[in-house]
Design an enzyme around this catalytic site. Structure first.
Site, mmCIF file in Angstrom:
data_model
loop_
_atom_site.group_PDB
_atom_site.id
_atom_site.type_symbol
_atom_site.label_atom_id
_atom_site.label_comp_id
_atom_site.label_asym_id
_atom_site.label_seq_id
_atom_site.Cartn_x
_atom_site.Cartn_y
_atom_site.Cartn_z
ATOM 1 N N ASP A 139 -17.323 6.974 -0.488
ATOM 2 C CA ASP A 139 -16.626 6.600 0.308
ATOM 3 C C ASP A 139 -16.354 7.841 0.834
ATOM 4 O O ASP A 139 -16.991 8.791 0.130
ATOM 5 C CB ASP A 139 -14.727 6.385 -0.783
ATOM 6 C CG ASP A 139 -13.635 5.899 -0.389
ATOM 7 O OD1 ASP A 139 -13.439 5.979 0.771
ATOM 8 O OD2 ASP A 139 -12.841 6.363 -1.238
ATOM 9 N N HIS A 162 -7.630 0.432 -5.969
ATOM 10 C CA HIS A 162 -7.716 -0.645 -4.958
ATOM 11 C C HIS A 162 -8.787 -1.564 -4.911
ATOM 12 O O HIS A 162 -9.141 -1.665 -5.260
ATOM 13 C CB HIS A 162 -9.020 0.340 -3.582
ATOM 14 C CG HIS A 162 -8.744 -0.051 -1.906
ATOM 15 N ND1 HIS A 162 -7.845 -0.939 -2.257
ATOM 16 C CD2 HIS A 162 -9.228 0.151 -0.988
ATOM 17 C CE1 HIS A 162 -7.647 -1.059 -0.607
ATOM 18 N NE2 HIS A 162 -8.585 -0.568 -0.325
ATOM 19 N N ARG A 197 1.169 -0.928 -0.179
ATOM 20 C CA ARG A 197 -0.374 0.219 -0.503
ATOM 21 C C ARG A 197 1.043 1.236 -0.330
ATOM 22 O O ARG A 197 1.859 1.457 0.732
ATOM 23 C CB ARG A 197 -0.457 -0.067 1.031
ATOM 24 C CG ARG A 197 -1.884 1.281 1.627
ATOM 25 C CD ARG A 197 -2.114 0.826 2.436
ATOM 26 N NE ARG A 197 -3.655 0.384 1.980
ATOM 27 C CZ ARG A 197 -5.213 0.203 2.623
ATOM 28 N NH1 ARG A 197 -5.312 1.982 4.025
ATOM 29 N NH2 ARG A 197 -6.345 0.356 2.462
ATOM 30 N N CYS A 222 -16.366 1.288 1.614
ATOM 31 C CA CYS A 222 -15.046 0.912 1.939
ATOM 32 C C CYS A 222 -14.451 0.886 3.092
ATOM 33 O O CYS A 222 -13.223 -0.736 3.664
ATOM 34 C CB CYS A 222 -13.677 1.429 0.838
ATOM 35 S SG CYS A 222 -13.478 2.338 1.022
HETATM 36 N N1 NVA Z 1 -10.029 6.505 -1.202
HETATM 37 C C1 NVA Z 1 -9.804 6.656 0.175
HETATM 38 C C2 NVA Z 1 -10.016 4.701 0.525
HETATM 39 C C3 NVA Z 1 -9.480 4.236 2.013
HETATM 40 C C4 NVA Z 1 -9.829 2.774 1.667
HETATM 41 C C5 NVA Z 1 -8.668 6.725 0.105
HETATM 42 O O1 NVA Z 1 -7.325 6.642 -0.106
HETATM 43 O O2 NVA Z 1 -7.650 6.775 0.833
HETATM 44 N N1 CP Z 2 -11.141 -0.188 2.821
HETATM 45 C C1 CP Z 2 -9.552 -0.072 3.498
HETATM 46 O O1 CP Z 2 -9.057 -0.427 2.849
HETATM 47 O O2 CP Z 2 -9.758 -0.382 4.604
HETATM 48 P P1 CP Z 2 -7.876 0.415 5.542
HETATM 49 O O3 CP Z 2 -7.629 1.626 4.869
HETATM 50 O O4 CP Z 2 -8.159 -0.097 6.858
HETATM 51 O O5 CP Z 2 -7.582 -0.805 4.834
#
Ligand code: NVA
Ligand code: CP
Length: 300
Positions: free
Chosen positions: A219, A127, A100, A259
């Protein structure tokens, strides 16, 4: 399947079917497979996480493997070692890498230089693991009938989640409807991407996007890494909030997806998130099962 899972353009419709079927099996009996016995998987984080971190660690453990959770800033990447060298070194120890991070090109660089599978656990642009869990949640709710179902995603239409819902929804043969202002509309490249028999359309009017939708998804309005734009984003995206009024134009029994993490009062209201139509905690659980399926198939 391809060596890596970087976006939902890396899998075919047949791969998706195989992932969903294996996920079902692994969910029915969490201890039924030890396919990672004797194998080690590195899970690297350059951004915060609750679900992804815990579900990967537990999932690798349940498959009999050894999860190594690494904070990217504490590795030598944090002191300037290149992604390419890191990929070559980690390939000598590990059987797969989950990562990530911010720039999607870093994950591409890692995959191009690693001889082991690389799984994208979120970048600024995509994602895929989340959307596989979402498609599995829809698969469970519809008895496997994803084709032709409509899903409206509301909010930041240029985000990692929007991009992956477009690609994943198309692959599953769904009708993807993005409700977003022009400042945050999806790119033409993603909207027009060839990825299965589904369709994707951008709507500036939130009610038009949500009209008759079988699934309504949202989201956070401010994704990780975009905190400096918080004020402008929160102001511009207000009309795209998923609330009772918006849900009144969706299909009568529409399901609500998110999510997580959720920011109640911003992209979604508390009552809608907690309503009987909400399946957000099933989605979160399904991260575990679907990621085990992906690891098992990629590490064969
Ligand atoms: N769009 C959000 C998703 C978190 C799981 C982010 O990138 O922070
Ligand atoms: N939805 C998701 O990826 O959650 P986290 O950021 O907690 O891993």
């Amino acid at each position: 399947m391809k060596k890596d899972l970087l976006t939902l353009q890396d899998i075919t419709k047949e791969d998706l079917k195989e992932i969903l079927e294996l996920t079902s099996k692994l969910k029915n009996d969490r201890q039924c497979s030890k396919s990672l016995a004797g194998k080690s998987v590195g899970v690297i984080f350059a951004k915060s996480s609750t679900r992804t971190r815990v579900s990967f660690e537990v999932g690798i453990h349940e498959l009999g493997g050894n999860p190594l959770i690494l904070d990217q800033s504490k590795t030598q990447i944090g002191r300037g070692e290149t992604i390419e060298d890191t990929a070559r070194v980690l390939s000598r120890y590990l059987h797969a890498i989950v990562i990530r991070t911010f720039k999607h090109s870093d994950v591409e660089g890692l995959a191009a230089n690693a001889s082991i599978p690389v799984i994208n656990a979120l970048t600024d642009d995509y994602h895929p693991c989340q959307v596989l869990a979402d498609l599995f949640t829809i698969y469970e709710l519809t008895g496997g009938q994803l084709e032709g179902k409509s899903i409206a995603f509301m909010g930041d239409g240029a985000s990692n989640m929007s991009n992956s819902i477009i690609l994943g929804g198309k692959l599953a043969g769904m009708d993807v409807r993005i409700g977003a202002p022009k400042e945050f509309k999806p790119s033409d490249e993603i909207l027009n991407a060839e990825n299965g028999s589904g369709t994707a359309t951008w709507y500036e009017d939130p009610a038009e996007a949500a009209k008759g939708a079988d699934f309504v998804y949202t989201d956070v309005f401010v994704s990780m890494g975009f905190e400096e734009e918080s004020k402008a984003r929160l102001e511009t995206l207000v009309p795209y909030q998923v609330n009772a009024e918006l849900m009144s134009v969706a299909a009568p029994d529409a399901k609500i997806l998110h999510c997580l993490p959720a920011h109640r009062g911003e992209e979604i209201t508390h009552d809608v998130l907690e309503s009987h139509q909400s399946v957000v905690f099933d989605q979160a659980e399904n991260r575990l099962h679907v990621q085990k399926a992906v690891l098992e198939l990629l590490c064969k």
